[in-house]
Motif scaffolding. Structure first.
Motif, PDB file in Angstrom:
ATOM      1  N   MET A 250       8.519  53.669 -25.751  1.00 28.19           N
ATOM      2  CA  MET A 250       7.843  53.722 -24.860  1.00 28.19           C
ATOM      3  C   MET A 250       7.800  52.441 -23.911  1.00 28.19           C
ATOM      4  SD  MET A 250       3.756  55.096 -24.495  1.00 28.19           S
ATOM      5  CE  MET A 250       4.164  56.289 -25.770  1.00 28.19           C
ATOM      6  N   PRO A 251       7.299  51.232 -24.415  1.00 26.83           N
ATOM      7  CA  PRO A 251       7.395  49.988 -23.514  1.00 26.83           C
ATOM      8  C   PRO A 251       8.723  49.347 -22.938  1.00 26.83           C
ATOM      9  CG  PRO A 251       6.947  49.399 -25.879  1.00 26.83           C
ATOM     10  CD  PRO A 251       6.946  51.045 -25.707  1.00 26.83           C
ATOM     11  N   LEU A 252       9.738  49.886 -23.849  1.00 32.40           N
ATOM     12  CA  LEU A 252      11.048  49.533 -23.285  1.00 32.40           C
ATOM     13  C   LEU A 252      11.520  50.368 -22.038  1.00 32.40           C
ATOM     14  CD1 LEU A 252      12.925  49.392 -26.877  1.00 32.40           C
ATOM     15  CD2 LEU A 252      11.642  47.867 -25.532  1.00 32.40           C
ATOM     16  N   MET A 253      11.387  51.831 -22.169  1.00 33.74           N
ATOM     17  CA  MET A 253      11.330  52.677 -20.967  1.00 33.74           C
ATOM     18  C   MET A 253      10.552  52.225 -19.878  1.00 33.74           C
ATOM     19  SD  MET A 253      10.520  56.604 -21.040  1.00 33.74           S
ATOM     20  CE  MET A 253      11.393  57.740 -19.770  1.00 33.74           C
ATOM     21  N   ILE A 254       9.427  51.888 -19.881  1.00 33.81           N
ATOM     22  CA  ILE A 254       8.544  51.308 -18.731  1.00 33.81           C
ATOM     23  C   ILE A 254       8.963  50.265 -18.142  1.00 33.81           C
ATOM     24  CG2 ILE A 254       6.314  50.392 -18.212  1.00 33.81           C
ATOM     25  CD1 ILE A 254       4.806  52.201 -20.478  1.00 33.81           C
ATOM     26  N   ALA A 255       9.719  49.193 -18.912  1.00 33.39           N
ATOM     27  CA  ALA A 255      10.001  48.223 -18.431  1.00 33.39           C
ATOM     28  C   ALA A 255      11.535  48.286 -17.653  1.00 33.39           C
ATOM     29  CB  ALA A 255      10.396  47.006 -19.491  1.00 33.39           C
ATOM     30  N   ILE A 256      12.516  49.122 -18.115  1.00 32.96           N
ATOM     31  CA  ILE A 256      13.558  49.067 -17.528  1.00 32.96           C
ATOM     32  C   ILE A 256      13.394  50.190 -16.111  1.00 32.96           C
ATOM     33  CG2 ILE A 256      14.615  51.331 -18.928  1.00 32.96           C
ATOM     34  CD1 ILE A 256      16.561  47.853 -17.824  1.00 32.96           C
TER      35      ILE A 256
ATOM     36  N   ALA B  21      24.032  53.741 -21.827  1.00 35.26           N
ATOM     37  CA  ALA B  21      22.911  52.792 -21.020  1.00 35.26           C
ATOM     38  C   ALA B  21      23.181  51.421 -21.325  1.00 35.26           C
ATOM     39  CB  ALA B  21      21.765  53.310 -21.752  1.00 35.26           C
ATOM     40  N   VAL B  22      23.857  51.104 -22.357  1.00 37.08           N
ATOM     41  CA  VAL B  22      23.878  49.677 -22.426  1.00 37.08           C
ATOM     42  C   VAL B  22      24.604  48.883 -21.349  1.00 37.08           C
ATOM     43  CG1 VAL B  22      24.673  47.678 -24.249  1.00 37.08           C
ATOM     44  CG2 VAL B  22      23.820  50.105 -25.092  1.00 37.08           C
ATOM     45  N   PRO B  23      25.826  49.137 -21.168  1.00 36.61           N
ATOM     46  CA  PRO B  23      26.447  48.343 -19.912  1.00 36.61           C
ATOM     47  C   PRO B  23      25.649  48.502 -18.779  1.00 36.61           C
ATOM     48  CG  PRO B  23      27.758  50.105 -20.383  1.00 36.61           C
ATOM     49  CD  PRO B  23      26.474  49.919 -21.475  1.00 36.61           C
ATOM     50  N   MET B  24      24.934  49.565 -18.445  1.00 35.71           N
ATOM     51  CA  MET B  24      24.223  50.010 -17.359  1.00 35.71           C
ATOM     52  C   MET B  24      22.975  49.087 -17.232  1.00 35.71           C
ATOM     53  SD  MET B  24      24.136  52.144 -14.594  1.00 35.71           S
ATOM     54  CE  MET B  24      23.198  50.836 -13.334  1.00 35.71           C
ATOM     55  N   MET B  25      22.179  48.917 -18.424  1.00 35.64           N
ATOM     56  CA  MET B  25      21.036  48.118 -18.453  1.00 35.64           C
ATOM     57  C   MET B  25      21.411  46.563 -18.328  1.00 35.64           C
ATOM     58  SD  MET B  25      19.210  50.202 -21.782  1.00 35.64           S
ATOM     59  CE  MET B  25      17.870  49.444 -21.626  1.00 35.64           C
ATOM     60  N   ILE B  26      22.584  46.186 -18.896  1.00 35.47           N
ATOM     61  CA  ILE B  26      22.852  44.674 -18.624  1.00 35.47           C
ATOM     62  C   ILE B  26      23.110  44.508 -17.155  1.00 35.47           C
ATOM     63  CG2 ILE B  26      24.833  43.216 -18.930  1.00 35.47           C
ATOM     64  CD1 ILE B  26      25.518  44.419 -21.776  1.00 35.47           C
TER      65      ILE B  26
ATOM     66  N   THR C 172      17.345  46.322 -23.659  1.00 37.29           N
ATOM     67  CA  THR C 172      18.886  46.429 -23.658  1.00 37.29           C
ATOM     68  C   THR C 172      19.282  45.984 -25.097  1.00 37.29           C
ATOM     69  OG1 THR C 172      18.845  45.525 -21.560  1.00 37.29           O
ATOM     70  CG2 THR C 172      20.900  45.396 -22.697  1.00 37.29           C
ATOM     71  N   GLY C 173      18.574  45.332 -25.843  1.00 39.72           N
ATOM     72  CA  GLY C 173      19.212  44.570 -27.237  1.00 39.72           C
ATOM     73  C   GLY C 173      19.020  45.822 -28.131  1.00 39.72           C
TER      74      GLY C 173
ATOM     75  N   LEU D 252       8.907  40.926 -17.480  1.00 40.99           N
ATOM     76  CA  LEU D 252       9.785  41.855 -17.223  1.00 40.99           C
ATOM     77  C   LEU D 252      11.138  41.580 -17.946  1.00 40.99           C
ATOM     78  CD1 LEU D 252       9.162  43.718 -14.293  1.00 40.99           C
ATOM     79  CD2 LEU D 252       9.246  44.658 -16.357  1.00 40.99           C
ATOM     80  N   LYS D 253      11.441  40.234 -17.861  1.00 40.91           N
ATOM     81  CA  LYS D 253      12.742  39.724 -18.354  1.00 40.91           C
ATOM     82  C   LYS D 253      12.844  39.761 -19.849  1.00 40.91           C
ATOM     83  CE  LYS D 253      13.926  35.744 -15.087  1.00 40.91           C
ATOM     84  NZ  LYS D 253      14.035  34.335 -15.112  1.00 40.91           N
ATOM     85  N   VAL D 254      11.797  39.581 -20.581  1.00 46.63           N
ATOM     86  CA  VAL D 254      11.503  39.731 -21.927  1.00 46.63           C
ATOM     87  C   VAL D 254      11.761  41.182 -22.389  1.00 46.63           C
ATOM     88  CG1 VAL D 254      10.246  39.281 -23.982  1.00 46.63           C
ATOM     89  CG2 VAL D 254      10.561  37.582 -22.362  1.00 46.63           C
ATOM     90  N   TRP D 255      10.885  42.093 -21.962  1.00 45.72           N
ATOM     91  CA  TRP D 255      10.876  43.422 -22.037  1.00 45.72           C
ATOM     92  C   TRP D 255      12.381  44.028 -21.851  1.00 45.72           C
ATOM     93  CZ3 TRP D 255       8.296  45.518 -25.717  1.00 45.72           C
ATOM     94  CH2 TRP D 255       7.037  44.866 -25.998  1.00 45.72           C
ATOM     95  N   GLY D 256      12.535  43.845 -20.530  1.00 44.42           N
ATOM     96  CA  GLY D 256      14.015  44.352 -20.210  1.00 44.42           C
ATOM     97  C   GLY D 256      15.251  43.876 -21.343  1.00 44.42           C
TER      98      GLY D 256
END
Length: 425
Positions: free
Chosen positions: A55-61, A375-380, A409-410, A401-405
């Motif tokens: 949930m928080p990861l989806m909100i961030a990206i 999704a991984v390369p896209m998120m990077i 990705t991680g 947002l940097k941290v959560w983004g």
């Protein structure tokens, strides 16, 4: 300015809900319902924790994707094409197109199957009819008039919340299963978690939300990209935050209820092999009653009508942006031929797959896994765009947002690695 004028100028909560709400609701499409039903039936409550994590990861990206669209006035693939090597954009867009077409075929097929369950008749013809109506609406109704219809369709997701309240739920066991999940160290469980994450955090959603932010700027003469009009930054960022947070929380709550329904009704009764959303609906009928079955099946149709234009539209936005063609649902078909060509092509291939021996429904689970890996390369790439001052101007990401983004990705990277490490075990 007096208080009453200030209140009038301040947008209401409903006005703030737009791209984020539609994107979040579209994530719970028939293919998502199938994936959540599959993992709920197979593993019970043991995968619900992954949605709380997501949930928080989806909100961030998604918020970051929206900011890129709002700051630049362009979609993600247009920005990738402009600021990074074009082969990167082409490769990422191609993977999204392949996954989207499979998703489209499955969603179209699931809608037809659900209507057949409710009223009988030819499922394939129903499926084709739903897809053609959706395509014609996108082509000939301006999105500014079509968007409110999609907002209304988000209400169909409440069918999955309502379903839980017409069946008996052992809430004590549910809470225990969420807090202390029975994690299984094997490939099947790892693939299930990647499938859940890949369904929840999906590349086509990144493209759609960024494109809709850009589309709203293009269609409103009083709005400009944040780079062109920095004074609107705080107001627009607050709107994006509210819109995205509500949309993604709504999406994940509905997903939790779908897994919960499958766990309580199907897994608990030994029905662990679910191949599609309509399978899940049909299995509910003898176990949970006709009302629960009817709610579940009707929800498939409502969510499909919402998700099909998002899937087809994100494909067209991604392809047109990557190749430098004009894109936008407010344009007439002759004004954006390539964009609408991709829209038509994706929809027709999705329809055609339902008339072949290929079963797109069975491909859904693996499509979700592919999405999780892609999704991984896209998120990077999204993170690199959002931290680049040439792209974002003064609206590069704040620390939070940097941290959560990067955490998002991680996590997606770790999930994919775990899946491959446990493969064959």
């Amino acid at each position: 300015m007096n208080d009453s004028s200030a209140n009038k100028s301040k947008p209401s909560l409903l006005r703030k809900l737009s791209a984020g709400l539609i994107t979040g609701a579209a994530d719970d499409d028939p293919s998502g319902i199938a994936t959540y039903s599959q993992v709920g039936a197979a593993f019970g409550y043991a995968t619900i924790w992954s949605l709380f994590l997501a949930m928080p990861l989806m909100i961030a990206i998604q918020a970051i994707s929206a900011r890129i669209g709002c700051a630049t006035g362009k979609g993600l693939s247009s920005s990738m094409r402009k600021y990074y090597p074009r082969p990167w954009a082409y490769g990422l867009v191609f993977s999204v197109l392949v996954a989207n077409v499979i998703n489209l075929a499955a969603d179209i097929g699931a809608m037809g199957a659900a209507l057949k369950l409710l009223i009988g008749g030819p499922a394939v013809l129903y499926a084709a009819g739903f897809a053609i109506v959706s395509l014609l609406l996108q082509m000939y109704v301006p999105f500014s008039r079509y968007s409110p219809i999609l907002k209304v369709l988000t209400l169909s997701l409440f069918a999955y919340v309502a379903t839980v309240f017409v069946i008996h739920v052992p809430w004590g066991d549910v809470v225990k299963g969420i807090v202390v999940p029975k994690v299984r160290l094997n490939a099947k469980y790892a693939v299930a978690i990647v499938a859940v994450l890949g369904t929840t955090i999906s590349p086509y959603l990144f493209f759609w939300q960024a494109a809709q932010e850009a589309e709203e700027i293009r269609d409103d003469d009083d709005r400009h990209s944040l780079k062109a009009d920095p004074s609107k930054g705080p107001e627009q960022i607050e709107r994006i935050t509210v819109d995205t947070t509500i949309g993604m929380v709504f999406s994940n709550i509905v997903a939790i209820f779908i897994i919960l329904t499958a766990s309580v009704v199907l897994h608990a009764h030994g029905k662990t092999d679910i191949q599609s959303a309509s399978d899940a609906a049909q299995a509910l009928r003898p176990l949970a009653g006709r009302f629960a079955f009817g709610l579940f099946a009707a929800g498939i149709i409502g969510t499909g009508l919402l998700a099909v234009p998002v899937l087809a539209g994100s494909s067209a936005f991604a392809a047109a942006g990557a190749l430098g063609y004009r894109s936008g649902l407010e344009y007439k078909p002759h004004e954006a031929k390539f964009f609408y060509g991709v829209l038509v092509f994706a929809s027709l291939v999705g329809i055609a797959l339902n008339f072949t021996p290929i079963d797109p429904i069975k491909a859904l689970y693996w499509c979700a896994v592919i999405n999780g890996v892609a999704a991984v390369p896209m998120m990077i790439m999204i993170m690199l765009l959002a931290m680049n001052k040439k792209v974002m101007g003064q609206f590069t990401l704040n620390t939070s947002l940097k941290v959560w983004g990067w955490i998002a990705t991680g996590v997606m990277t770790a999930a994919a690695v775990v899946m491959f490490v446990t493969w064959g075990q």
